[in-house]
Scaffold this active site. Structure first.
Site, mmCIF file in Angstrom:
data_model
loop_
_atom_site.group_PDB
_atom_site.id
_atom_site.type_symbol
_atom_site.label_atom_id
_atom_site.label_comp_id
_atom_site.label_asym_id
_atom_site.label_seq_id
_atom_site.Cartn_x
_atom_site.Cartn_y
_atom_site.Cartn_z
ATOM 1 N N TYR A 153 25.315 41.468 43.619
ATOM 2 C CA TYR A 153 26.624 41.043 43.543
ATOM 3 C C TYR A 153 26.187 39.340 43.031
ATOM 4 O O TYR A 153 26.853 39.247 41.741
ATOM 5 C CB TYR A 153 26.618 40.211 44.854
ATOM 6 C CG TYR A 153 27.852 38.921 44.528
ATOM 7 C CD1 TYR A 153 29.541 39.858 44.995
ATOM 8 C CD2 TYR A 153 28.080 38.122 45.351
ATOM 9 C CE1 TYR A 153 30.332 38.822 44.968
ATOM 10 C CE2 TYR A 153 29.301 36.955 44.944
ATOM 11 C CZ TYR A 153 30.150 37.827 45.052
ATOM 12 O OH TYR A 153 31.951 37.258 45.141
ATOM 13 N N LYS A 157 27.432 38.003 38.767
ATOM 14 C CA LYS A 157 27.746 37.351 38.724
ATOM 15 C C LYS A 157 27.331 37.046 37.286
ATOM 16 O O LYS A 157 28.293 35.885 36.836
ATOM 17 C CB LYS A 157 28.023 36.877 39.784
ATOM 18 C CG LYS A 157 28.963 37.501 41.356
ATOM 19 C CD LYS A 157 30.599 37.734 40.645
ATOM 20 C CE LYS A 157 30.870 38.261 41.844
ATOM 21 N NZ LYS A 157 33.146 38.398 41.393
HETATM 22 N N1 LIG Z 1 36.238 34.599 48.685
HETATM 23 C C1 LIG Z 1 34.759 33.780 48.156
HETATM 24 O O1 LIG Z 1 34.261 32.870 49.124
HETATM 25 C C2 LIG Z 1 34.478 34.384 46.937
HETATM 26 C C3 LIG Z 1 33.832 33.373 46.101
HETATM 27 C C4 LIG Z 1 33.521 33.650 44.833
HETATM 28 C C5 LIG Z 1 33.876 34.607 44.291
HETATM 29 N N2 LIG Z 1 34.395 34.862 45.081
HETATM 30 C C6 LIG Z 1 35.267 37.016 44.020
HETATM 31 O O2 LIG Z 1 36.108 36.162 43.963
HETATM 32 C C7 LIG Z 1 37.184 37.645 44.021
HETATM 33 C C8 LIG Z 1 38.014 37.675 44.504
HETATM 34 O O3 LIG Z 1 37.422 38.202 45.758
HETATM 35 P P1 LIG Z 1 38.415 38.138 47.742
HETATM 36 O O4 LIG Z 1 37.797 36.274 48.115
HETATM 37 O O5 LIG Z 1 39.970 37.693 47.223
HETATM 38 O O6 LIG Z 1 38.547 39.089 47.538
HETATM 39 P P2 LIG Z 1 39.549 40.542 48.547
HETATM 40 O O7 LIG Z 1 38.673 41.270 49.723
HETATM 41 O O8 LIG Z 1 39.674 39.184 49.431
HETATM 42 O O9 LIG Z 1 39.679 40.661 47.840
HETATM 43 C C9 LIG Z 1 39.200 41.538 46.302
HETATM 44 C C10 LIG Z 1 40.544 42.184 46.137
HETATM 45 O O10 LIG Z 1 39.448 43.255 45.071
HETATM 46 C C11 LIG Z 1 40.082 44.555 44.682
HETATM 47 N N3 LIG Z 1 39.120 45.612 44.742
HETATM 48 C C12 LIG Z 1 37.473 45.825 44.832
HETATM 49 N N4 LIG Z 1 37.434 46.842 44.857
HETATM 50 C C13 LIG Z 1 38.224 47.265 44.002
HETATM 51 C C14 LIG Z 1 37.921 48.477 42.551
HETATM 52 N N5 LIG Z 1 37.124 49.014 43.327
HETATM 53 N N6 LIG Z 1 39.079 48.847 42.505
HETATM 54 C C15 LIG Z 1 40.245 47.949 42.526
HETATM 55 N N7 LIG Z 1 40.377 46.543 43.069
HETATM 56 C C16 LIG Z 1 39.346 46.547 44.087
HETATM 57 C C17 LIG Z 1 40.971 44.804 46.716
HETATM 58 O O11 LIG Z 1 41.338 45.379 46.754
HETATM 59 C C18 LIG Z 1 40.770 43.212 46.916
HETATM 60 O O12 LIG Z 1 42.361 42.857 46.492
HETATM 61 C C19 LIG Z 1 35.417 38.625 43.741
HETATM 62 O O13 LIG Z 1 35.283 38.598 42.194
HETATM 63 C C20 LIG Z 1 34.888 37.252 44.102
HETATM 64 O O14 LIG Z 1 33.675 38.609 44.244
HETATM 65 C C21 LIG Z 1 35.174 35.108 46.152
#
Ligand SMILES: NC(=O)c1ccc[n+]([C@@H]2O[C@H](COP(=O)([O-])OP(=O)(O)OC[C@H]3O[C@@H](n4cnc5c(N)ncnc54)[C@H](O)[C@@H]3O)[C@@H](O)[C@H]2O)c1
Length: 245
Positions: A153, A157
């Site tokens: 991961y 990133k």
């Molecule tokens: N939640 C956190 O604390 C956090 C922190 C840093 C970064 N992020 C990043 O933010 C972004 C969103 O994360 P989130 O927390 O909303 O996660 P989440 O799991 O709630 O949502 C992720 C979204 O990506 C979609 N997705 C995942 N794999 C996919 C694929 N193979 N094809 C199409 N769609 C796909 C899912 O369907 C979902 O809509 C991600 O890139 C994550 O790495 C999140």
């Protein structure tokens, strides 16, 4: 200062829930027509209907480059172009290095990093013609500081950050800006899956002493997508309550 995205089209991957959903809602509230993308077409269409302002749902498995290219073409056809591309879809498959399988490495790199490369490659042509574009990639503070148990991961990133800076340099002369938003700990399904110990360890490192909300991230994205950010490119904006500074 008001953010006005009227007459702009935004494609947001992974926008049926979590951070992507908040980004889609916020861009639509600022006037953009949004392509809401999920793996499941019915869910994407339902989310688009709730978001309104002309939003449409699209299905795409972002780990498959052919589907990502077809998505960009489909959105361009449906809306007449793409002005704002937000690469948000992402997954985790955590494990200590010793136990991390090749397939877990590949799945995370393909979903989080290669997808963004393919989407940008496909969307840049239209943006170049218009001499206007905003590309915003959602990374993570983990891409800046690393995290035990998240080698795949963190690499994906950190890779997004290098990709974004290269894109920023390559496309600046065409007025296409590319920036990164790096969230810290945001309350979503992704972080709900963490162990209480991991949550405790992380939250003690947040100066603002709270977890972020998807809206905290969405507000930063809307700013970077707007005219107010016209002189900002190749940057990483952390939205993390001061965790990394
Ligand atoms: N939640 C956190 O604390 C956090 C922190 C840093 C970064 N992020 C990043 O933010 C972004 C969103 O994360 P989130 O927390 O909303 O996660 P989440 O799991 O709630 O949502 C992720 C979204 O990506 C979609 N997705 C995942 N794999 C996919 C694929 N193979 N094809 C199409 N769609 C796909 C899912 O369907 C979902 O809509 C991600 O890139 C994550 O790495 C999140």
């Amino acid at each position: 200062m008001r953010i006005d995205l009227t007459n702009k089209v935004a494609l947001v991957t992974g926008s049926t829930r979590g951070i992507g959903r908040a980004i889609a809602e916020t861009l639509a509230a600022c006037g953009a027509r949004v392509a809401v993308v999920g793996r499941d077409l019915a869910k994407a269409e339902a989310a688009a209907a709730e978001i309104g302002n002309g939003a449409q749902g699209f299905a795409c498995e972002v780990g498959d480059p052919a589907q990502v290219t077809a998505l960009v073409e489909g959105v361009e056809k449906a809306f007449g172009g793409i002005d704002i591309l937000v690469n948000n879809a992402g997954i985790t498959k955590d494990n200590l290095m010793l136990r991390m399988k090749d397939e877990d490495w590949n799945a995370v790199l393909e979903t989080n990093l290669r997808s963004a490369f393919v989407a940008i490659r496909a969307a840049q042509r239209g943006m170049m013609k218009k001499r206007w574009g905003r590309i915003i990639n959602i990374a993570s503070v983990v891409g800046l500081i690393g995290n035990a148990g998240q080698a795949n991961y963190a690499a994906s990133k950190a890779g997004l950050i290098g990709l974004s800076k290269s894109v920023a340099k390559e496309l600046a002369s065409r007025n296409i800006l590319c920036n990164v938003v790096a969230p810290g700990f945001i309350k979503t399904d992704m972080t709900d899956a963490m162990t209480p110990e991991a949550v405790q360890a992380l939250s003690s490192q947040i100066p603002l002493d709270r977890f972020g909300s998807p809206q905290d991230v969405a507000s930063a994205v809307a700013f970077l997508a707007s005219e107010h950010a016209a002189y900002i490119t190749g940057q990483v904006l952390t939205v993390d309550g001061g965790m990394v500074m």
